[in-house]
Design a protein around this motif. Sequence first.
Motif, PDB file in Angstrom:
ATOM      1  N   PRO A  11       0.795  -1.219   0.000  1.00 39.29           N
ATOM      2  CA  PRO A  11       0.000   0.000   0.000  1.00 39.29           C
ATOM      3  C   PRO A  11       0.826   1.266   0.000  1.00 39.29           C
ATOM      4  CG  PRO A  11      -0.939  -1.591   1.510  1.00 39.29           C
ATOM      5  CD  PRO A  11       0.358  -2.159   1.043  1.00 39.29           C
ATOM      6  N   SER A 154      -6.665  -3.225   3.057  1.00 38.99           N
ATOM      7  CA  SER A 154      -6.068  -4.440   2.500  1.00 38.99           C
ATOM      8  C   SER A 154      -6.324  -5.645   3.385  1.00 38.99           C
ATOM      9  CB  SER A 154      -4.563  -4.240   2.300  1.00 38.99           C
ATOM     10  OG  SER A 154      -3.895  -4.109   3.542  1.00 38.99           O
ATOM     11  N   LEU A 158      -7.787  -7.798   0.655  1.00 41.09           N
ATOM     12  CA  LEU A 158      -6.717  -8.605   0.090  1.00 41.09           C
ATOM     13  C   LEU A 158      -6.323  -9.684   1.076  1.00 41.09           C
ATOM     14  CD1 LEU A 158      -4.535  -5.767  -1.452  1.00 41.09           C
ATOM     15  CD2 LEU A 158      -6.250  -7.165  -2.593  1.00 41.09           C
ATOM     16  N   ASP A 161      -2.704 -10.158   2.681  1.00 43.44           N
ATOM     17  CA  ASP A 161      -2.164  -9.217   3.655  1.00 43.44           C
ATOM     18  C   ASP A 161      -2.694  -9.569   5.039  1.00 43.44           C
ATOM     19  OD1 ASP A 161      -0.481  -7.590   2.186  1.00 43.44           O
ATOM     20  OD2 ASP A 161      -2.154  -6.404   1.414  1.00 43.44           O
ATOM     21  N   ILE A 211      -6.760  -0.837  -4.643  1.00 44.39           N
ATOM     22  CA  ILE A 211      -7.342  -2.171  -4.514  1.00 44.39           C
ATOM     23  C   ILE A 211      -8.224  -2.487  -5.721  1.00 44.39           C
ATOM     24  CG2 ILE A 211      -8.974  -3.564  -3.184  1.00 44.39           C
ATOM     25  CD1 ILE A 211      -7.887  -2.196  -0.667  1.00 44.39           C
ATOM     26  N   ARG A 214      -5.992  -3.188  -8.634  1.00 41.65           N
ATOM     27  CA  ARG A 214      -5.332  -4.480  -8.431  1.00 41.65           C
ATOM     28  C   ARG A 214      -6.236  -5.634  -8.876  1.00 41.65           C
ATOM     29  NH1 ARG A 214      -2.092  -6.662  -4.094  1.00 41.65           N
ATOM     30  NH2 ARG A 214      -1.658  -8.819  -4.645  1.00 41.65           N
TER      31      ARG A 214
END
Length: 337
Positions: A11, A154, A158, A161, A211, A214
């Motif tokens: 990040p 995240s 994600l 992470d 994000i 991504r």
Amino acid sequence: MSAPAETRPAPTTATTPDHSPAAARPPVRSGTSASASARARACRAVLDWRVRFGVLSVVWGFSFLLIKVGTEAYAPFQVALGRVFFGALALGAVLLVRRERLPRGLRTWGHLTVAALLLNTAPFSLFAYAELSIPSSLAGICNATSPLWGMVLSLVALSEDRPTRRRVAGLGLGFLGVLTVLGAWQGFSGVDPRGAAMALLASLCYPVGWIYVRRTLADVPGSPVALTGGQLMVSTLQLTVVSTLFTSAPASFPLWPTLSIVALGALGTGMALQMQYRLVAEVGPTTAQMVTYFIPVIATAAGVLVLGEQLHWNTPVGAAVVLAGAALTQARPRRQS
């Protein structure tokens, strides 16, 4: 702007003033990228990477000063519009020289539209509005909170992470630094809460956009310059519509505010992105991303020395705490050999 060549960016990449879909993409392996590498090697023969790193830090650090000067004559939406317009022109010129094409496909352009909103249109406008009532130095420090927001998001969005004690401690330390900068113990006296909230919201837009990019644009073909150029073109269209609806056309074009906006776009977006791409390719994303930690320092120095903004003890102390916390949130556990 985010690191273009890292396949799994942290990040931290979301803390610099400009961002692109290149943040989530592996480097492009093509004849175009090969020729770009040759040009990068020629550039390295002229300028040492440390010199370019310093120039990049100064350019992005001065972005907040340029926003402040621009808002003296233009509405915030107009400042943001000029920023993306001249940035798009700069990258468009690069694409013409390299004979590269813009991205193709309605799906890709749909994702670029969302990315432009999250990474350019919204945060650029929010920072411009924020600087109507807060110093440029404070806006630069608020920008440095992006990795803190990024860590929180995240952990939810994600799965790779995972929280660690060090990163959680960094998160807490970082927000303690924010409270220190804002003077929370004295009731935020001397700080416009609306302006500070806008600057913090702008910094939150970056990791949200990162994000999204991504997840949607990581595998889209095309060079980082082409994708970023397309993103800035879409943002220009968005801000043209918004500016037309909510602002009046400028009655005049004062010299210094106009030059500030031109520099903000052409240098802070166009030239700076090119320099960052080359730095990442040459020294790697980790070293290149260290520019993040110089931006609030330079933004504060520029605001104090050039604009005469007041500097109280809690501003540099709080900024140092924010940066320390941000650094901890980016720490990765060592891999067992």
